[in-house]
Enzyme design. Structure first.
Site, PDB file in Angstrom:
ATOM      1  N   VAL A   3       0.835  -1.213   0.000  1.00 39.13           N
ATOM      2  CA  VAL A   3       0.000   0.000   0.000  1.00 39.13           C
ATOM      3  C   VAL A   3       0.863   1.254   0.000  1.00 39.13           C
ATOM      4  O   VAL A   3       0.662   2.173  -0.803  1.00 39.13           O
ATOM      5  CB  VAL A   3      -0.967  -0.007   1.214  1.00 39.13           C
ATOM      6  CG1 VAL A   3      -1.809   1.262   1.227  1.00 39.13           C
ATOM      7  CG2 VAL A   3      -1.860  -1.243   1.188  1.00 39.13           C
ATOM      8  N   ARG A  38      11.330  -1.014   7.386  1.00 39.56           N
ATOM      9  CA  ARG A  38      12.111  -1.947   8.207  1.00 39.56           C
ATOM     10  C   ARG A  38      13.449  -2.235   7.538  1.00 39.56           C
ATOM     11  O   ARG A  38      14.466  -2.355   8.184  1.00 39.56           O
ATOM     12  CB  ARG A  38      11.291  -3.244   8.336  1.00 39.56           C
ATOM     13  CG  ARG A  38      11.626  -4.119   9.476  1.00 39.56           C
ATOM     14  CD  ARG A  38      10.630  -5.242   9.569  1.00 39.56           C
ATOM     15  NE  ARG A  38       9.999  -5.504   8.264  1.00 39.56           N
ATOM     16  CZ  ARG A  38       8.993  -6.314   8.061  1.00 39.56           C
ATOM     17  NH1 ARG A  38       8.465  -6.955   9.074  1.00 39.56           N
ATOM     18  NH2 ARG A  38       8.481  -6.514   6.852  1.00 39.56           N
ATOM     19  N   ARG A  39      13.425  -2.358   6.205  1.00 41.08           N
ATOM     20  CA  ARG A  39      14.650  -2.731   5.460  1.00 41.08           C
ATOM     21  C   ARG A  39      15.084  -1.552   4.579  1.00 41.08           C
ATOM     22  O   ARG A  39      14.612  -1.409   3.442  1.00 41.08           O
ATOM     23  CB  ARG A  39      14.356  -3.953   4.573  1.00 41.08           C
ATOM     24  CG  ARG A  39      14.015  -5.212   5.368  1.00 41.08           C
ATOM     25  CD  ARG A  39      13.437  -6.264   4.480  1.00 41.08           C
ATOM     26  NE  ARG A  39      12.131  -5.868   3.945  1.00 41.08           N
ATOM     27  CZ  ARG A  39      11.531  -6.452   2.928  1.00 41.08           C
ATOM     28  NH1 ARG A  39      12.105  -7.446   2.298  1.00 41.08           N
ATOM     29  NH2 ARG A  39      10.344  -6.027   2.517  1.00 41.08           N
ATOM     30  N   VAL A  44     -11.333  -0.605   5.712  1.00 37.65           N
ATOM     31  CA  VAL A  44     -12.449  -1.506   5.402  1.00 37.65           C
ATOM     32  C   VAL A  44     -12.724  -1.497   3.905  1.00 37.65           C
ATOM     33  O   VAL A  44     -13.026  -0.456   3.327  1.00 37.65           O
ATOM     34  CB  VAL A  44     -13.736  -1.102   6.155  1.00 37.65           C
ATOM     35  CG1 VAL A  44     -14.871  -2.064   5.833  1.00 37.65           C
ATOM     36  CG2 VAL A  44     -13.492  -1.060   7.658  1.00 37.65           C
ATOM     37  N   GLY A 102     -10.872  -1.822   1.187  1.00 36.62           N
ATOM     38  CA  GLY A 102      -9.932  -1.203   0.246  1.00 36.62           C
ATOM     39  C   GLY A 102     -10.411   0.101  -0.351  1.00 36.62           C
ATOM     40  O   GLY A 102     -10.611   1.090   0.343  1.00 36.62           O
ATOM     41  N   LYS A 134     -13.039  -5.747  10.351  1.00 41.47           N
ATOM     42  CA  LYS A 134     -13.793  -4.804   9.517  1.00 41.47           C
ATOM     43  C   LYS A 134     -15.243  -4.692  10.011  1.00 41.47           C
ATOM     44  O   LYS A 134     -15.824  -3.596  10.025  1.00 41.47           O
ATOM     45  CB  LYS A 134     -13.747  -5.252   8.055  1.00 41.47           C
ATOM     46  CG  LYS A 134     -12.338  -5.140   7.465  1.00 41.47           C
ATOM     47  CD  LYS A 134     -12.203  -5.906   6.161  1.00 41.47           C
ATOM     48  CE  LYS A 134     -10.817  -5.750   5.559  1.00 41.47           C
ATOM     49  NZ  LYS A 134     -10.548  -6.659   4.428  1.00 41.47           N
TER      50      LYS A 134
END
Ligand code: NDP
Ligand code: HSE
Length: 432
Positions: free
Chosen positions: A16, A47-48, A133, A135, A206
């Site tokens: 996303v 994170r990476r 909820v 998309g 949801k």
């Protein structure tokens, strides 16, 4: 238009987040015109850090998300990391440091929505989460704003794309659950660990969010009755077809007839082929909203995926930025009704029960008596003896509307009959 840009911190740059960043860049001029100020990507927490991220200035990338949200010059934090921690702490820190928040995190909102709303209100900031909820499908804003003058009585829908893909596959090709799941995984719908989807946790989160907003009350994840779809078999689809139905994993949120309580549940259910939800194919989502004045509304579209979900995130970002420029905040928490959530036993619906019984005189009457003793009225019965000569028959009973508690008592009593060799399946029938 004001020239000082609004600064956005993006927490997470995965499926996303990468699409959010892409759209922010490619649509920068349109977004600025719609907001009334340019929006600037001020930092991207991941994170990476060494992973190559197309279109992202490497200088913006950091692994220190906390420092990013603490900077003090951030106007909006977009949280698309997911999960409970560190997302919850980061959102809390964002409010404490003056930022509004846009999130796609249904798990967090379903668990801690009340506390996060309270924090947003305390700091006079926005908390928006349209993407959490279904998309891309606008649902939160229609419920929170467009239907704010109406009274919503029911929200019923397919809110998980992965499981809809699997069930659709089983229905249309006769595939078994595992085969359909393998295909969903290969196509990138199902994650490596599909538990949250197939066991209904994702849909339950949801449902909790939808029920809370629709009925202006507090519905926590634990309040949502949940059954996954891993037990649905090809035989269930065959039974459904016999009834002119198919099977969907539904999220159902209802206000009780007396208006004094609500229920929220997620489970597989048979629905008639004539119902619009029956024709929701593949990974699509669709949600029915029923309200006093508007009647029935249907929302349909892609419920997952990077770009569709980013569309909802960007819509929230524009709204929050407009609020910021106007010196206002949008609608906040509205859980004023404090309607209690009733247990599943009080839910009333129809049931399809498939039994393996001894094929001998009097069994049908015995079974019918058990239903009658528990106050469950039978609509139809279908029995056929087996050709394999094992002395058993399959008995399919479809009931009229009954409470889940009555049905549970009926099934327990049926199991204790010598002549009932097994309860092959129990499935609710909805949408009639
Ligand atoms: P991904 O797993 O694809 O992306 C998660 C991102 O968060 C990655 O960029 C990851 O970094 C980063 N991240 C993980 N942990 C940390 C951390 N501790 N600090 C900083 N960054 C971290 O998830 P999705 O994009 O699929 O989902 C994001 C959110 O959107 C979730 O809440 C999800 O439920 C929701 N959502 C997703 C939909 C979808 O179709 N995918 C649909 C609707 C909602 P790195 O890249 O380095 O691994
Ligand atoms: N796993 C979810 C789905 C993603 O399949 O619908 C969207 O929330």
């Amino acid at each position: 238009m004001r020239t000082r840009p609004l600064k956005v911190a993006l927490l997470g740059c995965g499926v996303v987040g990468s699409e959010v960043a892409r759209i922010m860049t490619t649509h920068a001029d349109d977004l600025a015109a719609r907001i009334g100020a340019p929006v600037e990507l001020a930092g991207v927490a991941v994170r990476r850090p060494s992973k190559v991220r197309a279109g992202i200035d490497p200088d913006l990338v950091t692994t220190d998300a906390t420092a990013l949200v603490k900077r003090g010059d951030i106007d909006v934090v977009v949280e698309v990391i997911g999960g409970i921690e560190p997302a919850r702490s980061l959102i809390t820190t964002a409010f404490e440091h003056g930022a509004s928040v846009v999130s796609a995190n249904k798990a967090l909102l379903a668990q801690d929505g009340a506390a996060l709303h309270a924090l947003a209100e305390e700091h006079k900031r926005d908390l928006y989460y349209e993407a959490a909820v279904a998309g891309a499908i606008p649902l939160i804003r229609p419920l929170r704003e467009s239907l704010a003058g109406d009274k919503v009585n029911r929200v019923l829908g397919i809110v998980n794309g992965t499981t809809n893909f699997i069930l659709d596959k089983m229905d249309s090709t006769g595939a078994g659950y595992q085969e359909a799941l393998d295909e969903a995984t290969a196509l990138g719908y199902a994650e490596a660990d599909p538990t949250a989807d197939v066991e209904g946790f994702d849909a339950a989160a949801k449902a909790a969010i939808l029920a809370g907003i629709a009925f202006h009350t507090r519905v926590r994840l634990d309040d949502v009755y949940r059954e996954g779809m891993t037990e649905v078999t090809a035989a269930d689809f065959a039974s459904a077809k016999n009834m002119g139905c198919t099977i969907k994993l539904l999220a159902i949120c209802e206000r009780a007839a007396d208006g004094e309580s609500v229920t929220a549940r997620v489970h597989p259910a048979m629905i008639p082929l004539s119902h619009p939800l029956a024709s929701v194919r593949g990974a699509y989502n669709a949600v029915f909203v029923e309200s006093d004045a508007a009647g029935q509304l249907m929302f349909y579209g892609p419920g997952a995926g990077g770009a569709p979900t980013a569309s909802a995130v960007l819509g929230d970002l524009v709204a929050v930025c407009r609020n910021k420029i106007g010196g206002a905040t949008g609608p906040g928490d509205s859980a004023y009704t404090q309607l209690p959530v009733s247990p599943m036993g009080e839910v009333v619906t129809r049931y399809h029960i498939s039994l393996d019984v001894a094929d001998k005189p009097g069994v049908l009457a015995q079974v019918a008596t058990v239903f009658a003793e528990h106050g469950v009225s039978i609509d139809t019965v279908r029995q056929h003896g087996r050709q394999d000569g094992d002395g058993e028959a399959s008995l399919v009973v479809v009931t009229h509307r009954a409470s889940d508690a009555s049905l549970g008592g009926t099934v327990e009593a049926l199991r204790s009959l010598d002549t009932v060799r097994g309860v092959a399946s129990i499935m609710r029938v909805e949408g009639e």
